[in-house]
Design a protein around this motif. Structure first.
Motif, PDB file in Angstrom:
ATOM      1  N   UNK A  11       0.844  -1.101   0.022  1.00  0.00           N
ATOM      2  CA  UNK A  11       0.130  -0.081   0.051  1.00  0.00           C
ATOM      3  C   UNK A  11       0.838   1.282   0.019  1.00  0.00           C
ATOM      4  N   UNK A  12       0.702   2.425  -0.624  1.00  0.00           N
ATOM      5  CA  UNK A  12       1.054   3.461  -0.594  1.00  0.00           C
ATOM      6  C   UNK A  12       1.365   4.043   0.765  1.00  0.00           C
ATOM      7  N   UNK A  16       4.378   9.392   5.266  1.00  0.00           N
ATOM      8  CA  UNK A  16       4.673   8.855   6.441  1.00  0.00           C
ATOM      9  C   UNK A  16       6.326   8.545   6.485  1.00  0.00           C
ATOM     10  N   UNK A  17       6.782   8.564   7.363  1.00  0.00           N
ATOM     11  CA  UNK A  17       8.530   8.525   7.588  1.00  0.00           C
ATOM     12  C   UNK A  17       8.895   7.498   8.502  1.00  0.00           C
ATOM     13  N   UNK A  18      10.062   7.093   8.349  1.00  0.00           N
ATOM     14  CA  UNK A  18      10.496   5.892   9.319  1.00  0.00           C
ATOM     15  C   UNK A  18      11.498   6.883  10.080  1.00  0.00           C
ATOM     16  N   UNK A  19      11.579   6.757  11.445  1.00  0.00           N
ATOM     17  CA  UNK A  19      12.347   7.595  12.381  1.00  0.00           C
ATOM     18  C   UNK A  19      13.667   6.826  12.725  1.00  0.00           C
ATOM     19  N   UNK A  20      14.911   7.218  12.616  1.00  0.00           N
ATOM     20  CA  UNK A  20      16.081   6.541  13.022  1.00  0.00           C
ATOM     21  C   UNK A  20      16.843   7.394  13.931  1.00  0.00           C
ATOM     22  N   UNK A  32       8.124   4.484   1.312  1.00  0.00           N
ATOM     23  CA  UNK A  32       7.671   4.327   0.065  1.00  0.00           C
ATOM     24  C   UNK A  32       6.523   3.571  -0.172  1.00  0.00           C
ATOM     25  N   UNK A  33       6.179   2.722   0.754  1.00  0.00           N
ATOM     26  CA  UNK A  33       5.029   1.808   1.049  1.00  0.00           C
ATOM     27  C   UNK A  33       4.932   0.979   2.311  1.00  0.00           C
ATOM     28  N   UNK A  50       4.579  -3.862   7.472  1.00  0.00           N
ATOM     29  CA  UNK A  50       5.732  -3.281   7.820  1.00  0.00           C
ATOM     30  C   UNK A  50       6.163  -2.170   6.885  1.00  0.00           C
ATOM     31  N   UNK A  51       6.851  -1.290   7.219  1.00  0.00           N
ATOM     32  CA  UNK A  51       7.366   0.018   6.558  1.00  0.00           C
ATOM     33  C   UNK A  51       8.428  -0.349   5.416  1.00  0.00           C
ATOM     34  N   UNK A  52       8.425   0.057   4.374  1.00  0.00           N
ATOM     35  CA  UNK A  52       9.523  -0.125   3.533  1.00  0.00           C
ATOM     36  C   UNK A  52       9.936   1.290   2.905  1.00  0.00           C
ATOM     37  N   UNK A  53      11.370   1.555   2.938  1.00  0.00           N
ATOM     38  CA  UNK A  53      12.149   2.458   2.597  1.00  0.00           C
ATOM     39  C   UNK A  53      13.094   2.153   1.188  1.00  0.00           C
TER      40      UNK A  53
END
Length: 90
Positions: A11-12, A16-20, A32-33, A50-53
């Motif tokens: 899914x798009x 949204x962002x992943x924080x590191x 990205x999805x 699960x988030x994907x970058x």
């Protein structure tokens, strides 16, 4: 490590962002999805989102990184960043 991982659906993830954690500072990378992933481990089936970058030409699970902290809406992350800057200026 699981016996088997299968991406069931993607899914798009606009906005949204992943924080590191980068040396004590929080940094964000666009997601990205989101992937609906089915994992079978020791005969037990489980499904997670699960988030994907993207990293150059590779798209990978963001939550696999050792320094991954959380997923957050970009607008929320930017607001927190602005609040931190205001505190430093005061």
């Amino acid at each position: 490590m699981s016996d088997q991982e299968t991406i069931i659906q993607i899914m798009p993830a606009t906005g949204w962002v992943a924080v590191y954690d980068m040396d004590g500072e929080e940094t964000a990378e666009a997601i990205v999805c989101f992937a609906l992933v089915e994992t079978i481990e020791n005969g037990v089936k489980r499904r997670d989102v699960r988030p994907m970058c993207a990293d150059d030409k590779v798209i990978d699970f963001a939550d696999d990184a050792e320094n991954f902290l959380r997923v957050e809406e970009l607008s929320e992350f930017e607001e927190e960043d602005e609040e931190d800057e205001e505190e430093v200026e005061a």
